[in-house]
Scaffold this active site. Structure first.
Site, mmCIF file in Angstrom:
data_model
loop_
_atom_site.group_PDB
_atom_site.id
_atom_site.type_symbol
_atom_site.label_atom_id
_atom_site.label_comp_id
_atom_site.label_asym_id
_atom_site.label_seq_id
_atom_site.Cartn_x
_atom_site.Cartn_y
_atom_site.Cartn_z
ATOM 1 N N TRP A 21 -9.974 40.073 26.411
ATOM 2 C CA TRP A 21 -11.260 40.148 27.139
ATOM 3 C C TRP A 21 -12.446 40.186 26.159
ATOM 4 O O TRP A 21 -12.376 40.886 25.151
ATOM 5 C CB TRP A 21 -11.303 41.389 28.021
ATOM 6 C CG TRP A 21 -12.583 41.552 28.795
ATOM 7 C CD1 TRP A 21 -13.191 40.615 29.569
ATOM 8 C CD2 TRP A 21 -13.405 42.727 28.853
ATOM 9 N NE1 TRP A 21 -14.338 41.139 30.116
ATOM 10 C CE2 TRP A 21 -14.499 42.432 29.694
ATOM 11 C CE3 TRP A 21 -13.320 44.002 28.298
ATOM 12 C CZ2 TRP A 21 -15.501 43.349 29.998
ATOM 13 C CZ3 TRP A 21 -14.318 44.924 28.586
ATOM 14 C CH2 TRP A 21 -15.389 44.599 29.431
ATOM 15 N N TYR A 54 -11.761 35.208 31.863
ATOM 16 C CA TYR A 54 -12.250 35.502 30.517
ATOM 17 C C TYR A 54 -12.759 34.208 29.867
ATOM 18 O O TYR A 54 -12.012 33.237 29.730
ATOM 19 C CB TYR A 54 -11.151 36.129 29.638
ATOM 20 C CG TYR A 54 -10.666 37.495 30.089
ATOM 21 C CD1 TYR A 54 -11.328 38.237 31.078
ATOM 22 C CD2 TYR A 54 -9.542 38.077 29.520
ATOM 23 C CE1 TYR A 54 -10.881 39.482 31.476
ATOM 24 C CE2 TYR A 54 -9.083 39.333 29.911
ATOM 25 C CZ TYR A 54 -9.762 40.017 30.894
ATOM 26 O OH TYR A 54 -9.310 41.268 31.294
ATOM 27 N N SER A 210 -9.454 49.018 28.188
ATOM 28 C CA SER A 210 -10.605 49.626 27.504
ATOM 29 C C SER A 210 -10.341 51.064 27.031
ATOM 30 O O SER A 210 -11.097 51.980 27.386
ATOM 31 C CB SER A 210 -11.863 49.578 28.383
ATOM 32 O OG SER A 210 -12.362 48.262 28.446
ATOM 33 N N ALA A 213 -13.388 52.377 25.535
ATOM 34 C CA ALA A 213 -14.613 52.160 26.309
ATOM 35 C C ALA A 213 -15.479 51.102 25.622
ATOM 36 O O ALA A 213 -16.647 51.346 25.308
ATOM 37 C CB ALA A 213 -15.375 53.472 26.516
ATOM 38 N N GLU A 295 -6.050 49.746 12.354
ATOM 39 C CA GLU A 295 -6.503 51.133 12.561
ATOM 40 C C GLU A 295 -6.006 51.643 13.922
ATOM 41 O O GLU A 295 -5.444 52.732 14.027
ATOM 42 C CB GLU A 295 -8.040 51.193 12.505
ATOM 43 C CG GLU A 295 -8.582 52.594 12.732
ATOM 44 C CD GLU A 295 -10.122 52.640 12.804
ATOM 45 O OE1 GLU A 295 -10.792 51.760 12.227
ATOM 46 O OE2 GLU A 295 -10.619 53.578 13.447
HETATM 47 N N1 LIG Z 1 -8.141 44.355 34.333
HETATM 48 C C1 LIG Z 1 -9.393 44.461 33.975
HETATM 49 O O1 LIG Z 1 -10.313 44.465 34.819
HETATM 50 C C2 LIG Z 1 -9.733 44.570 32.529
HETATM 51 C C3 LIG Z 1 -11.058 44.859 32.145
HETATM 52 C C4 LIG Z 1 -11.317 44.977 30.779
HETATM 53 C C5 LIG Z 1 -10.306 44.805 29.845
HETATM 54 N N2 LIG Z 1 -9.030 44.495 30.257
HETATM 55 C C6 LIG Z 1 -7.916 44.279 29.293
HETATM 56 O O2 LIG Z 1 -7.860 45.351 28.358
HETATM 57 C C7 LIG Z 1 -8.000 44.832 27.032
HETATM 58 C C8 LIG Z 1 -8.668 45.846 26.139
HETATM 59 O O3 LIG Z 1 -9.964 46.168 26.630
HETATM 60 P P1 LIG Z 1 -11.178 46.280 25.632
HETATM 61 O O4 LIG Z 1 -11.252 45.053 24.791
HETATM 62 O O5 LIG Z 1 -12.361 46.661 26.426
HETATM 63 O O6 LIG Z 1 -10.666 47.496 24.707
HETATM 64 P P2 LIG Z 1 -11.484 48.567 23.874
HETATM 65 O O7 LIG Z 1 -10.489 49.114 22.901
HETATM 66 O O8 LIG Z 1 -12.150 49.532 24.756
HETATM 67 O O9 LIG Z 1 -12.618 47.741 23.108
HETATM 68 C C9 LIG Z 1 -12.257 46.805 22.136
HETATM 69 C C10 LIG Z 1 -13.466 46.444 21.282
HETATM 70 O O10 LIG Z 1 -13.946 47.593 20.588
HETATM 71 C C11 LIG Z 1 -14.259 47.237 19.244
HETATM 72 N N3 LIG Z 1 -13.275 47.923 18.387
HETATM 73 C C12 LIG Z 1 -11.946 48.081 18.627
HETATM 74 N N4 LIG Z 1 -11.351 48.783 17.664
HETATM 75 C C13 LIG Z 1 -12.300 49.092 16.777
HETATM 76 C C14 LIG Z 1 -12.301 49.818 15.574
HETATM 77 N N5 LIG Z 1 -11.183 50.379 15.112
HETATM 78 N N6 LIG Z 1 -13.481 49.950 14.912
HETATM 79 C C15 LIG Z 1 -14.629 49.403 15.387
HETATM 80 N N7 LIG Z 1 -14.678 48.704 16.515
HETATM 81 C C16 LIG Z 1 -13.536 48.543 17.234
HETATM 82 C C17 LIG Z 1 -14.142 45.730 19.155
HETATM 83 O O11 LIG Z 1 -15.363 45.122 19.580
HETATM 84 P P3 LIG Z 1 -16.541 44.695 18.586
HETATM 85 O O12 LIG Z 1 -15.924 44.311 17.271
HETATM 86 O O13 LIG Z 1 -17.218 43.563 19.263
HETATM 87 O O14 LIG Z 1 -17.446 45.889 18.471
HETATM 88 C C18 LIG Z 1 -13.100 45.442 20.205
HETATM 89 O O15 LIG Z 1 -13.093 44.139 20.679
HETATM 90 C C19 LIG Z 1 -8.777 43.524 27.229
HETATM 91 O O16 LIG Z 1 -8.646 42.628 26.174
HETATM 92 C C20 LIG Z 1 -8.139 43.000 28.495
HETATM 93 O O17 LIG Z 1 -6.891 42.405 28.217
HETATM 94 C C21 LIG Z 1 -8.747 44.386 31.589
#
Ligand SMILES: NC(=O)c1ccc[n+]([C@@H]2O[C@H](COP(=O)([O-])OP(=O)(O)OC[C@H]3O[C@@H](n4cnc5c(N)ncnc54)[C@H](OP(=O)(O)O)[C@@H]3O)[C@@H](O)[C@H]2O)c1
Length: 327
Positions: A21, A54, A210, A213, A295
């Protein structure tokens, strides 16, 4: 890597998984997707999540192209996608789980992913205007045709899920086996309260989204919005409200000493906290860079450090908030 059963199915999923996503196409091209997915797979991740909406289909194209290059044995990974929002702003093609749309949608997703089937097909949101019975029958048929092996719900309420399960049981159809909800330190209520009976009574699975978040729980937004972060992307301005929220930022700040005491990063505490919940089948991670992924995968080592005392401290910081940003 630990593997957990996906609800009551025989399938086991890596407790940490990987999704596309926001990232794929917008921030991550095919080369980077290959690297990220390979890093996840090498660490034991076997569950890769996507959705039709997406990047309006482009995220599935990127993942499909990456998987083609990676040449993994099909049995060694699970591929999932979700449908509901649609790709066209047109009657019957948008915000719907009607039979026509579901069947056209899975065909489109499979073509973009260059796969014969997905392992789990999710209904990305509940459709209040299509009878659940129509959706259940269409999902059953999609499974019978071999285009998906299981089906699930995402962002449905508990009553809608129980209704789908009951209809499927009544007609001896394939029933949904897992929900894909948001679950993180800020958004807990629905998962912990409303869904409790789904886990207890139906053995429903959960592939949560997420965990950070959208990165906020890494602490990266404590000093403003980094230029290269998702909150700065065109089309994601809505996220800025969340990442600038003073109350939430204060909670992230208060988590810092706990992470320090445990000798890990904020993101590892936040993800390990999710993993502590036995009702979770897999926590879906997102990452734009390999370092982030490494990480975050390191959270597994932090789980045992989250003693009841530490969990209590975390609870004191993050009381249950109202789920206002489910989508
Ligand atoms: N069913 C649904 O409605 C729904 C909705 C949302 C997501 N999802 C699924 O859940 C998955 C995960 O959600 P999410 O991407 O929102 O997860 P998240 O872990 O909340 O956010 C991931 C984002 O945070 C940043 N990040 C992650 N680890 C980091 C670190 N160690 N240090 C610094 N920045 C970091 C990166 O963005 P930046 O580098 O851009 O800052 C990364 O893309 C999605 O890919 C999707 O498959 C489903």
């Amino acid at each position: 890597m630990n593997y957990r059963h996906l609800g009551r199915t025989g399938i086991r999923v890596s407790e940490l998984s990987f999704g596309s996503w926001v990232t794929f196409k917008n921030q991550v091209d095919v080369d980077a997707a290959v690297e990220l997915m390979a890093a996840a797979y090498d660490a034991g991740v076997n569950f890769f999540d996507n959705a039709e909406v997406y990047a309006l289909g482009k995220s599935e194209e990127v993942m499909g192209a990456a998987l083609k290059r990676l040449k993994w044995r099909r049995g060694s990974y699970l591929l999932t996608t979700k449908v509901y929002w649609g790709l066209h702003d047109h009657v019957n093609e948008k915000d719907t789980l009607n039979r026509k749309r579901l069947i056209e949608a899975i065909n489109g997703s499979l073509a973009r992913l260059q796969h014969e089937y997905v392992d789990v097909l999710y209904c990305h949101y509940a459709d209040k205007s299509t009878p659940i019975e129509e959706t259940v029958w269409a999902m059953h048929n999609i499974i019978e045709w071999g285009k998906a092996l299981y089906w699930g719900t995402s962002n449905w309420n508990a009553d809608e899920i129980v209704s789908a399960i009951s209809i499927a049981e009544r007609h001896h159809l394939h029933k949904p086996i897992t929900e894909q909800p948001q679950y993180n330190l800020f958004v807990r209520e629905r998962f912990e309260k409303e869904y409790a009976r789904l886990f207890q009574d139906y053995g429903y699975g959960s592939t949560t989204w997420s965990p950070l978040a959208s990165g906020m729980l890494t602490g990266k937004y404590l000093k403003g919005i980094p230029k290269d972060s998702r909150a700065n992307l065109k089309g994601y301005q809505w996220l800025q409200k969340n990442v600038k929220d003073k109350g939430r930022l204060a909670k992230v700040r208060a988590l810092q000493p706990i992470a320090k005491e445990l000798g890990c990063t904020l993101s590892q505490v936040a993800i390990a906290w999710c993993l502590k919940n036995p009702n979770i089948s897999t926590v879906i991670l997102g990452a734009t860079r390999e370092e982030q992924l490494h990480e975050n995968l390191g959270a597994q080592k932090v789980v045992t450090k989250l003693t009841p005392k530490v969990m209590e401290k975390i609870d004191r910081i993050f009381g249950i908030e109202k789920d206002e940003d489910d989508d």
